[in-house]
Design a protein around this motif. Structure first.
Motif, mmCIF file in Angstrom:
data_model
loop_
_atom_site.group_PDB
_atom_site.id
_atom_site.type_symbol
_atom_site.label_atom_id
_atom_site.label_comp_id
_atom_site.label_asym_id
_atom_site.label_seq_id
_atom_site.Cartn_x
_atom_site.Cartn_y
_atom_site.Cartn_z
ATOM 1 N N PRO A 242 51.821 8.407 34.007
ATOM 2 C CA PRO A 242 53.276 8.190 34.006
ATOM 3 C C PRO A 242 53.684 7.233 32.901
ATOM 4 N N LEU A 243 54.862 7.479 32.333
ATOM 5 C CA LEU A 243 55.401 6.606 31.296
ATOM 6 C C LEU A 243 56.140 5.438 31.938
ATOM 7 N N PRO A 244 56.218 4.297 31.245
ATOM 8 C CA PRO A 244 56.882 3.128 31.823
ATOM 9 C C PRO A 244 58.388 3.318 31.880
ATOM 10 N N GLY A 245 59.043 2.520 32.712
ATOM 11 C CA GLY A 245 60.496 2.565 32.809
ATOM 12 C C GLY A 245 61.160 1.676 31.772
ATOM 13 N N ARG A 246 62.486 1.657 31.837
ATOM 14 C CA ARG A 246 63.288 0.863 30.909
ATOM 15 C C ARG A 246 62.956 -0.616 31.051
ATOM 16 N N ALA A 247 62.906 -1.308 29.917
ATOM 17 C CA ALA A 247 62.604 -2.740 29.923
ATOM 18 C C ALA A 247 63.897 -3.540 29.980
ATOM 19 N N ALA A 248 63.958 -4.458 30.913
ATOM 20 C CA ALA A 248 65.093 -5.375 30.978
ATOM 21 C C ALA A 248 64.867 -6.515 29.995
ATOM 22 N N LEU A 249 65.938 -6.921 29.306
ATOM 23 C CA LEU A 249 65.835 -8.038 28.366
ATOM 24 C C LEU A 249 66.094 -9.333 29.130
ATOM 25 N N LEU A 250 65.040 -10.118 29.313
ATOM 26 C CA LEU A 250 65.115 -11.296 30.170
ATOM 27 C C LEU A 250 65.470 -12.559 29.411
ATOM 28 N N GLN A 251 65.300 -12.529 28.102
ATOM 29 C CA GLN A 251 65.329 -13.761 27.328
ATOM 30 C C GLN A 251 66.712 -14.404 27.256
ATOM 31 N N PRO A 252 66.829 -15.645 27.663
ATOM 32 C CA PRO A 252 68.099 -16.353 27.481
ATOM 33 C C PRO A 252 68.260 -16.812 26.042
ATOM 34 N N ALA A 253 69.508 -17.023 25.634
ATOM 35 C CA ALA A 253 69.761 -17.536 24.290
ATOM 36 C C ALA A 253 69.224 -18.955 24.157
#
Length: 431
Positions: free
Chosen positions: A234-245
């Motif tokens: 299976p392929l991975p799902g969408r990546a959430a961008l966690l990084q704060p400014a």
């Protein structure tokens, strides 16, 4: 001698973009490919991509796809590592394998007179790799050496830190080379399992360019790829961008610092992509007239070079940039960069910048098609990105259609000064 002749063929195979005619080929077994025929030189380039890459790995198996891919040419069928290399060299064929975050790539180039033997050799590597324990251990040692070197490389540290902060536990958050711990623990069985998980027919994209007909390519595809597993992992799902400014500093003993910066980007499928493409070129493209090069390097001498890039992963999109500067100049360079980010977001670009950038982007595009190898690579990339088969002929028109109103609107959307994240590796002063 035969390799010198092969190199000469490569140099001569330079069709212009305007002459490129792409055919869609479907093999008798149902494998699809794009083809550009060019029978002037008896040489063919073949590019294959398997979607998935290192991002399909479990956390405790990080590095296994890279290890597997690097071991494919270390023996196949009845040939050990030396035998495979000798067979490839005797054919004057180039065969390389590479693992990326979203795909495993196979690049092959061969003379027409040796096509059948080269395809047989490549098929053995793809379908019947040996993965001898001594070869796995030897390649593992090479990977571990690279990982130890990266641990002392400020650019690698900056990239890995930025990705970890941005993607967290998603596979994009760690290097596809793995870690000392995960690579050391990998077994031959893990490598065999990765081979079956990645090299499967349900994720193949193929392109060819050169001295081969559609009928010949169709037969080649079934012979080369028909015996691979029907489905892979299976392929991975969408990546959430966690990084704060904000700003993260990793202390590293060096007279200069490496800086990576950026935030969320834009998908290629987005209607605003071409306006964003132009904006990125104005801001941080490869020319000395780009704003960041002008403001950070030319006017103030804060760095030798700075650039920005639209990064499109399968499951995430980023607008990234990078530069290096002496430790005493990093703080000022970041200040100038923030100001330019805010300026383009609020003002967009000038008519002169827009016109000059369009001229550059449309004029330089045909130069990418400088041989059968680059053409095959571009065609397979187009397929991976979901582009239509006529994209090459319509791409420049899409750039020309971008208006001043488009770039102003998209600049406010794309450039987010308040979201900028900086990772600095070095001993910067004043941060």
């Amino acid at each position: 001698m035969i390799r010198a002749v092969f190199a000469a063929f490569l140099a001569l195979a330079l069709p212009a973009a305007a002459e490129i005619k792409i055919q869609e080929v479907t093999s008798p077994g149902g494998i699809k490919a794009w083809l550009v025929e060019d029978h002037n030189i008896p040489f063919t380039a073949l590019e294959i991509q398997f979607r998935g890459g290192t991002s399909i790995e479990a956390p405790d198996k990080r590095g296994v796809v890279n290890l597997m891919t690097a071991t494919l040419e270390e023996g196949a069928g009845d040939m050990d590592s030396r035998g495979f290399a000798e067979a490839r060299d005797a054919l004057a064929a180039d065969i390389t394998f590479d693992a990326g975050a979203d795909s495993v790539s196979v690049t092959a180039q061969f003379l027409t007179e040796n096509r059948d033997q080269a395809v047989t050799l490549l098929r053995e590597a793809l379908v019947n790799p040996r993965f001898d324990q001594d070869a796995v251990d030897r390649v593992r040692g090479q990977v571990l050496s690279i990982l130890r070197s990266d641990a002392k490389d400020p650019e690698a540290i900056a990239s890995q830190t930025f990705n970890r902060l941005t993607f967290g536990d998603h596979p994009y958050g760690s290097t596809g080379d793995g870690t000392i711990e995960t690579v050391t623990a990998l077994t031959r069985d893990d490598v065999v399992a990765a081979h079956k998980a990645v090299l499967a027919r349900d994720r193949i994209y193929v392109a060819a360019s050169g001295d081969i007909t559609a009928e010949e390519l169709g037969a080649l595809l079934d012979r080369l790829l028909g015996d691979l597993p029907a489905t892979g992992a299976p392929l991975p799902g969408r990546a959430a961008l966690l990084q704060p400014a904000g700003l993260t500093v990793e202390q590293f003993p060096s007279p200069q610092s490496v800086v990576i910066f950026g935030h969320a980007g834009i998908s290629r499928e987005d209607p605003d992509f071409f306006a964003a493409f132009i904006l990125n070129e104005v801001m941080g493209g490869g020319r000395f007239t780009a704003r960041l090069m002008t403001e950070v390097r030319e006017k103030r001498g804060l760095t030798y070079g700075v650039g920005t890039y639209l990064i499109g992963y399968d499951n995430a999109d980023l607008l990234l940039g990078q530069f290096s500067a002496s430790n005493d100049k990093v703080a000022e360079a970041i200040k100038v960069l923030r100001a330019e980010w805010a300026r383009i977001a609020s003002e967009g670009v000038t008519p002169e910048e827009l016109a000059a950038t369009k001229t550059y982007l449309t004029g330089s595009y045909p130069l990418r098609f400088d041989g059968n190898g680059p053409i095959a690579g571009i065609l397979v990339g187009m397929q991976m990105e979901g582009m239509p088969i006529d994209y090459i002929t319509t791409r420049n028109a899409k750039i020309e259609a971008v208006t001043m109103e488009d770039v102003k609107r998209v600049a406010a959307r794309l450039f987010q000064p308040e979201a900028l994240k900086f990772v600095v590796v070095g001993e910067p002063a004043g941060l």
